[in-house]
Motif scaffolding. Structure first.
Motif, PDB file in Angstrom:
ATOM      1  N   TYR A  65       6.353   2.923 -31.063  1.00 26.28           N
ATOM      2  CA  TYR A  65       4.948   2.537 -31.120  1.00 26.28           C
ATOM      3  C   TYR A  65       4.747   1.109 -30.597  1.00 26.28           C
ATOM      4  O   TYR A  65       3.839   0.852 -29.817  1.00 26.28           O
ATOM      5  CB  TYR A  65       4.411   2.644 -32.554  1.00 26.28           C
ATOM      6  CG  TYR A  65       3.002   2.141 -32.670  1.00 26.28           C
ATOM      7  CD1 TYR A  65       1.936   2.947 -32.292  1.00 26.28           C
ATOM      8  CD2 TYR A  65       2.730   0.852 -33.118  1.00 26.28           C
ATOM      9  CE1 TYR A  65       0.638   2.477 -32.369  1.00 26.28           C
ATOM     10  CE2 TYR A  65       1.437   0.389 -33.200  1.00 26.28           C
ATOM     11  CZ  TYR A  65       0.395   1.195 -32.823  1.00 26.28           C
ATOM     12  OH  TYR A  65      -0.891   0.723 -32.886  1.00 26.28           O
ATOM     13  N   LEU A  66       5.603   0.199 -31.037  1.00 27.97           N
ATOM     14  CA  LEU A  66       5.450  -1.198 -30.632  1.00 27.97           C
ATOM     15  C   LEU A  66       5.651  -1.383 -29.132  1.00 27.97           C
ATOM     16  O   LEU A  66       5.036  -2.263 -28.534  1.00 27.97           O
ATOM     17  CB  LEU A  66       6.420  -2.089 -31.404  1.00 27.97           C
ATOM     18  CG  LEU A  66       6.120  -2.246 -32.891  1.00 27.97           C
ATOM     19  CD1 LEU A  66       7.214  -3.055 -33.563  1.00 27.97           C
ATOM     20  CD2 LEU A  66       4.761  -2.881 -33.105  1.00 27.97           C
ATOM     21  N   LEU A  67       6.494  -0.588 -28.510  1.00 26.00           N
ATOM     22  CA  LEU A  67       6.683  -0.651 -27.061  1.00 26.00           C
ATOM     23  C   LEU A  67       5.544   0.047 -26.323  1.00 26.00           C
ATOM     24  O   LEU A  67       5.062  -0.442 -25.300  1.00 26.00           O
ATOM     25  CB  LEU A  67       8.009  -0.015 -26.654  1.00 26.00           C
ATOM     26  CG  LEU A  67       9.279  -0.773 -26.989  1.00 26.00           C
ATOM     27  CD1 LEU A  67      10.495   0.103 -26.730  1.00 26.00           C
ATOM     28  CD2 LEU A  67       9.366  -2.057 -26.188  1.00 26.00           C
ATOM     29  N   ALA A  68       5.134   1.197 -26.842  1.00 25.83           N
ATOM     30  CA  ALA A  68       4.125   1.992 -26.139  1.00 25.83           C
ATOM     31  C   ALA A  68       2.780   1.289 -26.070  1.00 25.83           C
ATOM     32  O   ALA A  68       2.105   1.343 -25.037  1.00 25.83           O
ATOM     33  CB  ALA A  68       3.976   3.360 -26.803  1.00 25.83           C
ATOM     34  N   GLN A  69       2.383   0.629 -27.133  1.00 21.15           N
ATOM     35  CA  GLN A  69       1.041   0.021 -27.161  1.00 21.15           C
ATOM     36  C   GLN A  69       0.840  -1.016 -26.053  1.00 21.15           C
ATOM     37  O   GLN A  69      -0.115  -0.919 -25.299  1.00 21.15           O
ATOM     38  CB  GLN A  69       0.770  -0.568 -28.551  1.00 21.15           C
ATOM     39  CG  GLN A  69      -0.684  -0.869 -28.775  1.00 21.15           C
ATOM     40  CD  GLN A  69      -1.568   0.358 -28.665  1.00 21.15           C
ATOM     41  OE1 GLN A  69      -1.257   1.416 -29.199  1.00 21.15           O
ATOM     42  NE2 GLN A  69      -2.654   0.233 -27.963  1.00 21.15           N
ATOM     43  N   PRO A  70       1.719  -2.007 -25.903  1.00 22.79           N
ATOM     44  CA  PRO A  70       1.495  -2.959 -24.805  1.00 22.79           C
ATOM     45  C   PRO A  70       1.687  -2.325 -23.430  1.00 22.79           C
ATOM     46  O   PRO A  70       1.001  -2.702 -22.470  1.00 22.79           O
ATOM     47  CB  PRO A  70       2.505  -4.076 -25.060  1.00 22.79           C
ATOM     48  CG  PRO A  70       3.494  -3.530 -26.008  1.00 22.79           C
ATOM     49  CD  PRO A  70       2.822  -2.430 -26.766  1.00 22.79           C
ATOM     50  N   LEU A  71       2.590  -1.347 -23.333  1.00 22.28           N
ATOM     51  CA  LEU A  71       2.762  -0.664 -22.043  1.00 22.28           C
ATOM     52  C   LEU A  71       1.492   0.093 -21.667  1.00 22.28           C
ATOM     53  O   LEU A  71       1.070   0.071 -20.501  1.00 22.28           O
ATOM     54  CB  LEU A  71       3.954   0.287 -22.095  1.00 22.28           C
ATOM     55  CG  LEU A  71       5.326  -0.378 -22.045  1.00 22.28           C
ATOM     56  CD1 LEU A  71       6.412   0.619 -22.423  1.00 22.28           C
ATOM     57  CD2 LEU A  71       5.596  -0.980 -20.676  1.00 22.28           C
TER      58      LEU A  71
END
Length: 131
Positions: A65-71
């Protein structure tokens, strides 16, 4: 003492991102992740999430989740600035709730998904691009 070969040097933006990340998630009065999204650019949030992932500080689902959101934020910004993409679809979006509009929206979404996956891969996140 020797340096570990896998250790990553942290740049000042990484340190700022990690500090804000830890502060926002550690204290509920800061507002948690929405606060983080509001105060840090996507690039900094991505850097912080990668450092937290590399440290093994959170479970894989949380890191996903933490990677997907900024991506996704980076991909959205890219799509908004893509004048060719906008020009190809703009005229076709004139009549909402029509069969043509629905078909055009589906076509746009497929193209946007391809662009988003390519951006994920370019950012070194091929596993997320697959999703």
């Amino acid at each position: 003492m020797g340096r570990c070969a896998t250790r990553r040097e942290l740049a000042p933006p990484d340190l700022k991102a990690i500090s804000v990340f830890l502060a926002s998630t550690a204290s509920p009065d800061r507002g948690g992740l929405p606060y983080l999204d509001a105060v840090l650019p996507a690039e900094n949030r991505l850097a912080a999430a990668r450092v937290v992932r590399d440290l093994g500080a959170l479970p894989p689902d949380a890191i996903l989740y933490l990677l997907a959101q900024p991506l996704l934020d980076l991909a959205s910004d890219h799509l908004m600035r893509d004048r060719d993409l906008t020009a190809r679809y703009e005229a076709r979006f004139e009549v909402e709730d029509s069969a043509e509009w629905t078909a055009t929206m589906a076509e746009y979404n497929r193209e946007a998904d391809v662009i988003t996956a390519a951006l994920f891969r370019a950012q070194g996140e091929a596993g997320l691009a697959h999703l």
